[in-house]
Design a protein around this motif. Structure first.
Motif, PDB file in Angstrom:
ATOM      1  N   ILE A 190       0.836  -1.195   0.000  1.00  0.00           N
ATOM      2  CA  ILE A 190       0.000   0.000   0.000  1.00  0.00           C
ATOM      3  C   ILE A 190       0.875   1.251   0.000  1.00  0.00           C
ATOM      4  O   ILE A 190       0.608   2.211  -0.732  1.00  0.00           O
ATOM      5  N   ILE A 191       1.931   1.220   0.805  1.00  0.00           N
ATOM      6  CA  ILE A 191       2.847   2.361   0.861  1.00  0.00           C
ATOM      7  C   ILE A 191       3.521   2.583  -0.490  1.00  0.00           C
ATOM      8  O   ILE A 191       3.646   3.723  -0.959  1.00  0.00           O
ATOM      9  N   VAL A 192       3.936   1.486  -1.135  1.00  0.00           N
ATOM     10  CA  VAL A 192       4.579   1.601  -2.457  1.00  0.00           C
ATOM     11  C   VAL A 192       3.609   2.200  -3.471  1.00  0.00           C
ATOM     12  O   VAL A 192       3.964   3.106  -4.236  1.00  0.00           O
ATOM     13  N   LEU A 193       2.364   1.693  -3.491  1.00  0.00           N
ATOM     14  CA  LEU A 193       1.371   2.207  -4.430  1.00  0.00           C
ATOM     15  C   LEU A 193       1.029   3.664  -4.143  1.00  0.00           C
ATOM     16  O   LEU A 193       0.701   4.429  -5.054  1.00  0.00           O
ATOM     17  N   LEU A 194       1.108   4.034  -2.861  1.00  0.00           N
ATOM     18  CA  LEU A 194       0.831   5.417  -2.483  1.00  0.00           C
ATOM     19  C   LEU A 194       1.949   6.337  -2.969  1.00  0.00           C
ATOM     20  O   LEU A 194       1.687   7.431  -3.482  1.00  0.00           O
ATOM     21  N   THR A 195       3.174   5.884  -2.833  1.00  0.00           N
ATOM     22  CA  THR A 195       4.320   6.727  -3.213  1.00  0.00           C
ATOM     23  C   THR A 195       4.470   6.877  -4.726  1.00  0.00           C
ATOM     24  O   THR A 195       4.940   7.910  -5.203  1.00  0.00           O
ATOM     25  N   ASN A 196       4.068   5.844  -5.479  1.00  0.00           N
ATOM     26  CA  ASN A 196       4.210   5.961  -6.935  1.00  0.00           C
ATOM     27  C   ASN A 196       2.933   6.448  -7.627  1.00  0.00           C
ATOM     28  O   ASN A 196       2.862   6.517  -8.856  1.00  0.00           O
ATOM     29  N   GLY A 197       1.911   6.775  -6.842  1.00  0.00           N
ATOM     30  CA  GLY A 197       0.708   7.387  -7.394  1.00  0.00           C
ATOM     31  C   GLY A 197      -0.346   6.417  -7.890  1.00  0.00           C
ATOM     32  O   GLY A 197      -1.449   6.840  -8.260  1.00  0.00           O
ATOM     33  N   VAL A 198      -0.050   5.116  -7.905  1.00  0.00           N
ATOM     34  CA  VAL A 198      -1.012   4.138  -8.423  1.00  0.00           C
ATOM     35  C   VAL A 198      -2.273   4.092  -7.569  1.00  0.00           C
ATOM     36  O   VAL A 198      -3.382   3.850  -8.075  1.00  0.00           O
ATOM     37  N   ILE A 199      -2.128   4.349  -6.280  1.00  0.00           N
ATOM     38  CA  ILE A 199      -3.280   4.277  -5.389  1.00  0.00           C
ATOM     39  C   ILE A 199      -4.343   5.304  -5.777  1.00  0.00           C
ATOM     40  O   ILE A 199      -5.546   5.109  -5.551  1.00  0.00           O
ATOM     41  N   PHE A 200      -3.915   6.393  -6.408  1.00  0.00           N
ATOM     42  CA  PHE A 200      -4.871   7.402  -6.864  1.00  0.00           C
ATOM     43  C   PHE A 200      -5.652   6.904  -8.089  1.00  0.00           C
ATOM     44  O   PHE A 200      -6.820   7.258  -8.271  1.00  0.00           O
ATOM     45  N   VAL A 201      -5.005   6.085  -8.910  1.00  0.00           N
ATOM     46  CA  VAL A 201      -5.710   5.446 -10.021  1.00  0.00           C
ATOM     47  C   VAL A 201      -6.773   4.500  -9.465  1.00  0.00           C
ATOM     48  O   VAL A 201      -7.911   4.457  -9.963  1.00  0.00           O
ATOM     49  N   CYS A 202      -6.410   3.755  -8.425  1.00  0.00           N
ATOM     50  CA  CYS A 202      -7.369   2.863  -7.764  1.00  0.00           C
ATOM     51  C   CYS A 202      -8.546   3.663  -7.208  1.00  0.00           C
ATOM     52  O   CYS A 202      -9.702   3.237  -7.295  1.00  0.00           O
ATOM     53  N   ALA A 203      -8.245   4.831  -6.630  1.00  0.00           N
ATOM     54  CA  ALA A 203      -9.296   5.673  -6.053  1.00  0.00           C
ATOM     55  C   ALA A 203     -10.259   6.157  -7.134  1.00  0.00           C
ATOM     56  O   ALA A 203     -11.483   6.160  -6.941  1.00  0.00           O
ATOM     57  N   ILE A 204      -9.722   6.564  -8.285  1.00  0.00           N
ATOM     58  CA  ILE A 204     -10.569   7.000  -9.400  1.00  0.00           C
ATOM     59  C   ILE A 204     -11.448   5.845  -9.868  1.00  0.00           C
ATOM     60  O   ILE A 204     -12.645   6.017 -10.145  1.00  0.00           O
ATOM     61  N   PHE A 205     -10.861   4.661  -9.960  1.00  0.00           N
ATOM     62  CA  PHE A 205     -11.573   3.432 -10.324  1.00  0.00           C
ATOM     63  C   PHE A 205     -12.761   3.219  -9.381  1.00  0.00           C
ATOM     64  O   PHE A 205     -13.915   3.015  -9.807  1.00  0.00           O
ATOM     65  N   ILE A 206     -12.528   3.288  -8.084  1.00  0.00           N
ATOM     66  CA  ILE A 206     -13.562   3.033  -7.079  1.00  0.00           C
ATOM     67  C   ILE A 206     -14.651   4.104  -7.122  1.00  0.00           C
ATOM     68  O   ILE A 206     -15.847   3.790  -7.105  1.00  0.00           O
ATOM     69  N   ILE A 207     -14.243   5.365  -7.185  1.00  0.00           N
ATOM     70  CA  ILE A 207     -15.208   6.473  -7.174  1.00  0.00           C
ATOM     71  C   ILE A 207     -16.116   6.417  -8.404  1.00  0.00           C
ATOM     72  O   ILE A 207     -17.340   6.574  -8.311  1.00  0.00           O
ATOM     73  N   PHE A 208     -15.515   6.195  -9.581  1.00  0.00           N
ATOM     74  CA  PHE A 208     -16.327   6.113 -10.803  1.00  0.00           C
ATOM     75  C   PHE A 208     -17.299   4.937 -10.714  1.00  0.00           C
ATOM     76  O   PHE A 208     -18.486   5.083 -11.044  1.00  0.00           O
ATOM     77  N   SER A 209     -16.808   3.772 -10.279  1.00  0.00           N
ATOM     78  CA  SER A 209     -17.641   2.570 -10.225  1.00  0.00           C
ATOM     79  C   SER A 209     -18.837   2.770  -9.300  1.00  0.00           C
ATOM     80  O   SER A 209     -19.973   2.431  -9.644  1.00  0.00           O
ATOM     81  N   PHE A 210     -18.580   3.326  -8.117  1.00  0.00           N
ATOM     82  CA  PHE A 210     -19.691   3.556  -7.189  1.00  0.00           C
ATOM     83  C   PHE A 210     -20.674   4.573  -7.751  1.00  0.00           C
ATOM     84  O   PHE A 210     -21.900   4.371  -7.699  1.00  0.00           O
ATOM     85  N   THR A 211     -20.151   5.652  -8.323  1.00  0.00           N
ATOM     86  CA  THR A 211     -21.015   6.728  -8.814  1.00  0.00           C
ATOM     87  C   THR A 211     -21.924   6.263  -9.935  1.00  0.00           C
ATOM     88  O   THR A 211     -23.135   6.507  -9.921  1.00  0.00           O
ATOM     89  N   VAL A 212     -21.363   5.581 -10.922  1.00  0.00           N
ATOM     90  CA  VAL A 212     -22.173   5.136 -12.059  1.00  0.00           C
ATOM     91  C   VAL A 212     -23.173   4.067 -11.610  1.00  0.00           C
ATOM     92  O   VAL A 212     -24.321   4.052 -12.068  1.00  0.00           O
ATOM     93  N   GLY A 213     -22.775   3.204 -10.686  1.00  0.00           N
ATOM     94  CA  GLY A 213     -23.706   2.214 -10.165  1.00  0.00           C
ATOM     95  C   GLY A 213     -24.845   2.861  -9.395  1.00  0.00           C
ATOM     96  O   GLY A 213     -26.013   2.494  -9.551  1.00  0.00           O
ATOM     97  N   TYR A 214     -24.514   3.843  -8.576  1.00  0.00           N
ATOM     98  CA  TYR A 214     -25.534   4.531  -7.774  1.00  0.00           C
ATOM     99  C   TYR A 214     -26.510   5.287  -8.668  1.00  0.00           C
ATOM    100  O   TYR A 214     -27.733   5.217  -8.481  1.00  0.00           O
ATOM    101  N   LEU A 215     -25.991   6.001  -9.661  1.00  0.00           N
ATOM    102  CA  LEU A 215     -26.851   6.805 -10.528  1.00  0.00           C
ATOM    103  C   LEU A 215     -27.784   5.951 -11.383  1.00  0.00           C
ATOM    104  O   LEU A 215     -28.898   6.387 -11.720  1.00  0.00           O
ATOM    105  N   LEU A 216     -27.348   4.751 -11.736  1.00  0.00           N
ATOM    106  CA  LEU A 216     -28.163   3.881 -12.592  1.00  0.00           C
ATOM    107  C   LEU A 216     -28.912   2.812 -11.803  1.00  0.00           C
ATOM    108  O   LEU A 216     -29.543   1.945 -12.390  1.00  0.00           O
TER     109      LEU A 216
END
Length: 291
Positions: A190-216
């Protein structure tokens, strides 16, 4: 110690999934599970969200944001794997519609069994996926305890009522133990993914998935919450099976594990902030017109 942790992780996962599915069967009837799926519009939107919109979004996101190959492989596998075994538990956490969550989980799970072997080799070269390899553990760990619970509920309602408290405690124990173990095991990753920025890609993945599921996820807030968390939390079991059987690079498995962990933690945090639904906020799915 290193040998005990994987055993604890497996015990926690089995306890969580089996107890959750068995407990869900003790609370519902086949009619209650089937009823939400009679809403054709909701079914179509659920399939579109999980099998088209989320995979397409993640694929395009990875074309825009440069990541290394193992991270890309892991995220694409997660994007294509729908039908989380934990969905009924997640529905309870976010105060959503339990019956819809169970029907949705089974629908997405069976869809994943046929969808991934067709789509994944087209996206990732050299990947081989066997439908039965995905279906077998899901049937044993999910459908079997669910079916047993439904039978007990139908024939011995008093026994089913008494068993619900026990299964609830076992399910919670498995969830908390599994999260604790995985946080310890994958803290460095988790620390490695946080330092190289990948964790933010994961966050975008999660936020989009929840939002589109909730709206539909109409017709009511209770189904919107379920489709939101059901889309954001992917099928970790299927993704891990494919990752371990097709990739030698341990970073692929790490991305799958960490992304799944982040998804679960996000839902737990969200669930605590969501208010309880009164009867006026939800929609009785039995009264919803089947389009």
């Amino acid at each position: 110690m290193n040998e005990i942790i994987p055993i604890l992780d497996k015990i926690a996962f089995l306890a969580f999934v089996v107890a959750t599915m068995f407990g869900t069967g003790l609370k519902l009837t086949v009619q209650q599970i089937w009823q939400p799926l009679r809403n054709i519009r909701l079914v179509v939107l659920s399939l579109l969200t999980n099998f088209v919109l989320v995979p397409l979004f993640v694929y395009l996101l990875l074309q825009v944001i440069p990541v290394n190959e193992p991270v890309k492989d892991g995220l694409i596998i997660m994007a294509l794997a729908s039908g989380p075994p934990a969905l009924p538990k997640l529905a309870q956490i976010v105060k959503g519609n339990l019956a819809f969550s169970t029907g949705l989980m089974m629908m997405l799970m069976f869809g994943t069994v046929f969808y991934m072997p067709i789509v994944l080799p087209l996206v990732l070269q050299g990947v081989e996926v066997n439908s039965w390899d995905i279906a077998k553990p899901l049937i044993l760990m999910m459908l079997t305890p669910l079916a047993i619970g439904l039978v007990i509920k139908a024939k011995y309602e008093d026994i089913a009522l008494n068993l619900q408290t026990l299964t609830f405690k076992i399910s919670n124990f498995g969830l908390l133990l599994g999260l604790g173990v995985r946080l310890i095991v994958h803290f460095g990753e988790i620390i490695v993914l946080l330092t190289n920025g990948v964790i933010f890609v994961c966050a975008i993945f999660i936020i989009f998935s929840f939002t589109v599921g909730y709206l539909l996820g109409g017709p009511g807030i209770d189904t919107q919450r379920v489709l939101g968390v059901g889309t954001a939390q992917r099928n970790f079991a299927a993704a891990l099976l494919i990752g371990t059987s097709n990739f030698d690079d341990p970073n692929v498995i790490s991305v799958i594990m960490v992304t799944s962990l982040l998804m679960m933690v996000s839902v737990l945090i969200l669930g605590k902030k969501l208010p309880e639904l009164d009867q006026g906020q939800g929609v009785n799915l039995e009264k919803v017109e089947v389009l």
